[in-house]
Design a protein around this motif. Structure first.
Motif, PDB file in Angstrom:
ATOM      1  N   ILE A  26       0.849  -1.185   0.000  1.00  0.00           N
ATOM      2  CA  ILE A  26       0.000   0.000   0.000  1.00  0.00           C
ATOM      3  C   ILE A  26       0.891   1.245   0.000  1.00  0.00           C
ATOM      4  O   ILE A  26       2.058   1.169   0.393  1.00  0.00           O
ATOM      5  N   PRO A  27       0.360   2.375  -0.451  1.00  0.00           N
ATOM      6  CA  PRO A  27       1.175   3.602  -0.499  1.00  0.00           C
ATOM      7  C   PRO A  27       1.523   4.101   0.901  1.00  0.00           C
ATOM      8  O   PRO A  27       0.831   3.800   1.872  1.00  0.00           O
ATOM      9  N   SER A  28       2.587   4.864   0.962  1.00  0.00           N
ATOM     10  CA  SER A  28       2.999   5.452   2.235  1.00  0.00           C
ATOM     11  C   SER A  28       3.095   6.965   2.093  1.00  0.00           C
ATOM     12  O   SER A  28       3.467   7.477   1.043  1.00  0.00           O
ATOM     13  N   VAL A  29       2.741   7.657   3.170  1.00  0.00           N
ATOM     14  CA  VAL A  29       2.799   9.111   3.239  1.00  0.00           C
ATOM     15  C   VAL A  29       3.686   9.469   4.422  1.00  0.00           C
ATOM     16  O   VAL A  29       3.439   9.016   5.535  1.00  0.00           O
ATOM     17  N   TYR A  30       4.722  10.260   4.160  1.00  0.00           N
ATOM     18  CA  TYR A  30       5.652  10.643   5.218  1.00  0.00           C
ATOM     19  C   TYR A  30       5.304  12.027   5.743  1.00  0.00           C
ATOM     20  O   TYR A  30       5.038  12.943   4.971  1.00  0.00           O
ATOM     21  N   LEU A  31       5.324  12.163   7.048  1.00  0.00           N
ATOM     22  CA  LEU A  31       5.199  13.455   7.711  1.00  0.00           C
ATOM     23  C   LEU A  31       6.527  13.683   8.409  1.00  0.00           C
ATOM     24  O   LEU A  31       6.809  13.066   9.433  1.00  0.00           O
ATOM     25  N   VAL A  32       7.356  14.527   7.833  1.00  0.00           N
ATOM     26  CA  VAL A  32       8.749  14.575   8.271  1.00  0.00           C
ATOM     27  C   VAL A  32       9.313  15.985   8.207  1.00  0.00           C
ATOM     28  O   VAL A  32       8.931  16.783   7.356  1.00  0.00           O
ATOM     29  N   ARG A  33      10.189  16.301   9.124  1.00  0.00           N
ATOM     30  CA  ARG A  33      10.921  17.571   9.098  1.00  0.00           C
ATOM     31  C   ARG A  33      12.212  17.422   8.296  1.00  0.00           C
ATOM     32  O   ARG A  33      12.636  18.298   7.580  1.00  0.00           O
ATOM     33  N   GLY A  34      12.825  16.284   8.440  1.00  0.00           N
ATOM     34  CA  GLY A  34      14.064  15.963   7.758  1.00  0.00           C
ATOM     35  C   GLY A  34      14.588  14.669   8.346  1.00  0.00           C
ATOM     36  O   GLY A  34      14.229  14.289   9.451  1.00  0.00           O
ATOM     37  N   LEU A  35      15.409  13.985   7.590  1.00  0.00           N
ATOM     38  CA  LEU A  35      15.972  12.723   8.064  1.00  0.00           C
ATOM     39  C   LEU A  35      17.466  12.874   8.293  1.00  0.00           C
ATOM     40  O   LEU A  35      18.115  13.687   7.635  1.00  0.00           O
ATOM     41  N   PRO A  36      18.012  12.103   9.217  1.00  0.00           N
ATOM     42  CA  PRO A  36      19.461  12.172   9.443  1.00  0.00           C
ATOM     43  C   PRO A  36      20.223  11.838   8.173  1.00  0.00           C
ATOM     44  O   PRO A  36      19.745  11.085   7.323  1.00  0.00           O
ATOM     45  N   CYS A  37      21.402  12.380   8.074  1.00  0.00           N
ATOM     46  CA  CYS A  37      22.310  12.110   6.946  1.00  0.00           C
ATOM     47  C   CYS A  37      21.717  12.482   5.606  1.00  0.00           C
ATOM     48  O   CYS A  37      22.094  11.914   4.580  1.00  0.00           O
ATOM     49  N   SER A  38      20.742  13.362   5.599  1.00  0.00           N
ATOM     50  CA  SER A  38      20.101  13.792   4.354  1.00  0.00           C
ATOM     51  C   SER A  38      19.494  12.622   3.593  1.00  0.00           C
ATOM     52  O   SER A  38      19.482  12.613   2.361  1.00  0.00           O
ATOM     53  N   ASP A  40      16.459  12.014   3.285  1.00  0.00           N
ATOM     54  CA  ASP A  40      15.320  12.510   2.519  1.00  0.00           C
ATOM     55  C   ASP A  40      15.759  13.035   1.155  1.00  0.00           C
ATOM     56  O   ASP A  40      15.073  12.861   0.161  1.00  0.00           O
ATOM     57  N   PHE A  41      16.918  13.672   1.089  1.00  0.00           N
ATOM     58  CA  PHE A  41      17.451  14.136  -0.195  1.00  0.00           C
ATOM     59  C   PHE A  41      17.808  12.943  -1.092  1.00  0.00           C
ATOM     60  O   PHE A  41      17.474  12.916  -2.270  1.00  0.00           O
ATOM     61  N   HIS A  42      18.511  11.975  -0.507  1.00  0.00           N
ATOM     62  CA  HIS A  42      18.968  10.824  -1.297  1.00  0.00           C
ATOM     63  C   HIS A  42      17.802   9.958  -1.763  1.00  0.00           C
ATOM     64  O   HIS A  42      17.797   9.478  -2.896  1.00  0.00           O
ATOM     65  N   ILE A  94      14.777  -5.658   6.827  1.00  0.00           N
ATOM     66  CA  ILE A  94      14.152  -5.633   5.497  1.00  0.00           C
ATOM     67  C   ILE A  94      14.324  -6.971   4.808  1.00  0.00           C
ATOM     68  O   ILE A  94      13.373  -7.531   4.245  1.00  0.00           O
ATOM     69  N   LYS A  95      15.516  -7.521   4.874  1.00  0.00           N
ATOM     70  CA  LYS A  95      15.793  -8.805   4.218  1.00  0.00           C
ATOM     71  C   LYS A  95      14.977  -9.932   4.846  1.00  0.00           C
ATOM     72  O   LYS A  95      14.419 -10.773   4.142  1.00  0.00           O
ATOM     73  N   GLU A  96      14.889  -9.945   6.178  1.00  0.00           N
ATOM     74  CA  GLU A  96      14.163 -11.023   6.853  1.00  0.00           C
ATOM     75  C   GLU A  96      12.649 -10.883   6.702  1.00  0.00           C
ATOM     76  O   GLU A  96      11.949 -11.865   6.455  1.00  0.00           O
ATOM     77  N   PHE A  97      12.126  -9.665   6.845  1.00  0.00           N
ATOM     78  CA  PHE A  97      10.677  -9.471   6.841  1.00  0.00           C
ATOM     79  C   PHE A  97      10.091  -9.490   5.437  1.00  0.00           C
ATOM     80  O   PHE A  97       9.039 -10.072   5.208  1.00  0.00           O
ATOM     81  N   LEU A  98      10.757  -8.833   4.497  1.00  0.00           N
ATOM     82  CA  LEU A  98      10.233  -8.753   3.131  1.00  0.00           C
ATOM     83  C   LEU A  98      10.715  -9.887   2.241  1.00  0.00           C
ATOM     84  O   LEU A  98      10.246 -10.028   1.112  1.00  0.00           O
ATOM     85  N   GLN A  99      11.679 -10.645   2.726  1.00  0.00           N
ATOM     86  CA  GLN A  99      12.225 -11.780   1.970  1.00  0.00           C
ATOM     87  C   GLN A  99      12.769 -11.354   0.604  1.00  0.00           C
ATOM     88  O   GLN A  99      12.550 -12.014  -0.407  1.00  0.00           O
ATOM     89  N   LYS A 100      13.451 -10.215   0.594  1.00  0.00           N
ATOM     90  CA  LYS A 100      14.102  -9.766  -0.635  1.00  0.00           C
ATOM     91  C   LYS A 100      15.264  -8.863  -0.273  1.00  0.00           C
ATOM     92  O   LYS A 100      15.325  -8.306   0.816  1.00  0.00           O
ATOM     93  N   GLU A 101      16.174  -8.731  -1.197  1.00  0.00           N
ATOM     94  CA  GLU A 101      17.333  -7.864  -0.999  1.00  0.00           C
ATOM     95  C   GLU A 101      16.933  -6.428  -1.335  1.00  0.00           C
ATOM     96  O   GLU A 101      16.525  -6.134  -2.454  1.00  0.00           O
ATOM     97  N   ALA A 102      17.016  -5.567  -0.349  1.00  0.00           N
ATOM     98  CA  ALA A 102      16.719  -4.150  -0.569  1.00  0.00           C
ATOM     99  C   ALA A 102      17.433  -3.345   0.505  1.00  0.00           C
ATOM    100  O   ALA A 102      17.633  -3.823   1.616  1.00  0.00           O
ATOM    101  N   THR A 103      17.806  -2.144   0.152  1.00  0.00           N
ATOM    102  CA  THR A 103      18.447  -1.269   1.130  1.00  0.00           C
ATOM    103  C   THR A 103      17.405  -0.337   1.730  1.00  0.00           C
ATOM    104  O   THR A 103      16.310  -0.165   1.182  1.00  0.00           O
ATOM    105  N   LEU A 104      17.763   0.281   2.837  1.00  0.00           N
ATOM    106  CA  LEU A 104      16.864   1.234   3.475  1.00  0.00           C
ATOM    107  C   LEU A 104      16.550   2.397   2.540  1.00  0.00           C
ATOM    108  O   LEU A 104      15.406   2.832   2.430  1.00  0.00           O
ATOM    109  N   LEU A 105      17.552   2.879   1.844  1.00  0.00           N
ATOM    110  CA  LEU A 105      17.353   3.997   0.923  1.00  0.00           C
ATOM    111  C   LEU A 105      16.362   3.637  -0.183  1.00  0.00           C
ATOM    112  O   LEU A 105      15.504   4.437  -0.558  1.00  0.00           O
ATOM    113  N   GLU A 106      16.462   2.426  -0.672  1.00  0.00           N
ATOM    114  CA  GLU A 106      15.547   1.962  -1.710  1.00  0.00           C
ATOM    115  C   GLU A 106      14.116   1.886  -1.184  1.00  0.00           C
ATOM    116  O   GLU A 106      13.166   2.292  -1.861  1.00  0.00           O
ATOM    117  N   ILE A 107      13.959   1.400   0.040  1.00  0.00           N
ATOM    118  CA  ILE A 107      12.631   1.302   0.648  1.00  0.00           C
ATOM    119  C   ILE A 107      12.040   2.693   0.884  1.00  0.00           C
ATOM    120  O   ILE A 107      10.865   2.939   0.608  1.00  0.00           O
TER     121      ILE A 107
END
Length: 199
Positions: A26-38, A40-42, A94-107
């Protein structure tokens, strides 16, 4: 009883909500001021050169001298190292729960809408993408009661940031009691007996 959900509304500082959204497709909506290490930009592929865009906690503006730019680059590099250590457990999750290779940035990049608690009136201008909506002045207005609306399904609010059920009742119950929706609230709390019926 089977529930369907339209979206996940979350603060992605702790990305468990986005992992859940990926799992439920399902789609996700973020309510955010900013994320560490930028992050949100990446995640949104926004331009973020440290020589021009000041890093958080440096208190610099977009008009920096040479030494300030050097400090900004050093802060940027140290932030990247800190975040790689802080967020590395989520790659395993991510790897254990979604059963696929993905990085946090990709998610994180799969968000449908970024509601940014940010405004150019209060801070320096920065690049934004079309799915980023600036709502920085939202907390500066006088609040008004919500009107009754009907939403056919529901929303998921994964919030590990609420330390106890008292905060939920004081801040969110009056607002969400006006909505005809079902909410799945993920709380680490033993006191659920006093929760409203729509949770």
């Amino acid at each position: 009883m089977k529930y369907t959900f339209d979206a996940v509304l979350m603060d992605p500082f702790f990305p468990c909500g986005q992992i859940l959204a990926e799992h439920l497709s399902i789609p996700s909506v973020y309510l955010v001021r900013g994320l560490p290490c930028s992050l949100d930009f990446h995640a949104t592929l926004c331009p973020n050169p440290p020589s021009y865009i000041p890093r958080f906690f440096t208190r610099y503006t977009d008009r920096m001298g040479f030494l300030q730019r050097v400090v900004n680059v050093i802060v940027s590099l140290s932030n990247s190292l800190t975040c790689s250590l802080f967020y590395s457990p989520y790659d395993i999750l991510i790897k254990e729960f979604l059963q696929k290779e993905a990085t946090l940035l990709e998610i994180l990049s799969h968000a449908s809408i970024w509601l940014m608690k940010y405004d150019f009136v209060f801070e320096y201008p920065r690049p934004v993408m079309p799915n980023m909506v600036l709502i920085g002045g939202i907390s500066c207005t006088q609040e008004k009661p919500l009107s009754k609306v009907t939403i056919p399904s529901g929303f998921i609010f994964p919030s590990l940031a609420l330390p106890n059920i008292f905060l939920w009742h004081r801040n969110f119950t009056p607002a969400f009691s006006c909505l005809c929706i079902k909410i799945l609230l993920l709380l680490d709390s033993s006191d659920r007996s006093s929760s409203p019926s729509f949770i």
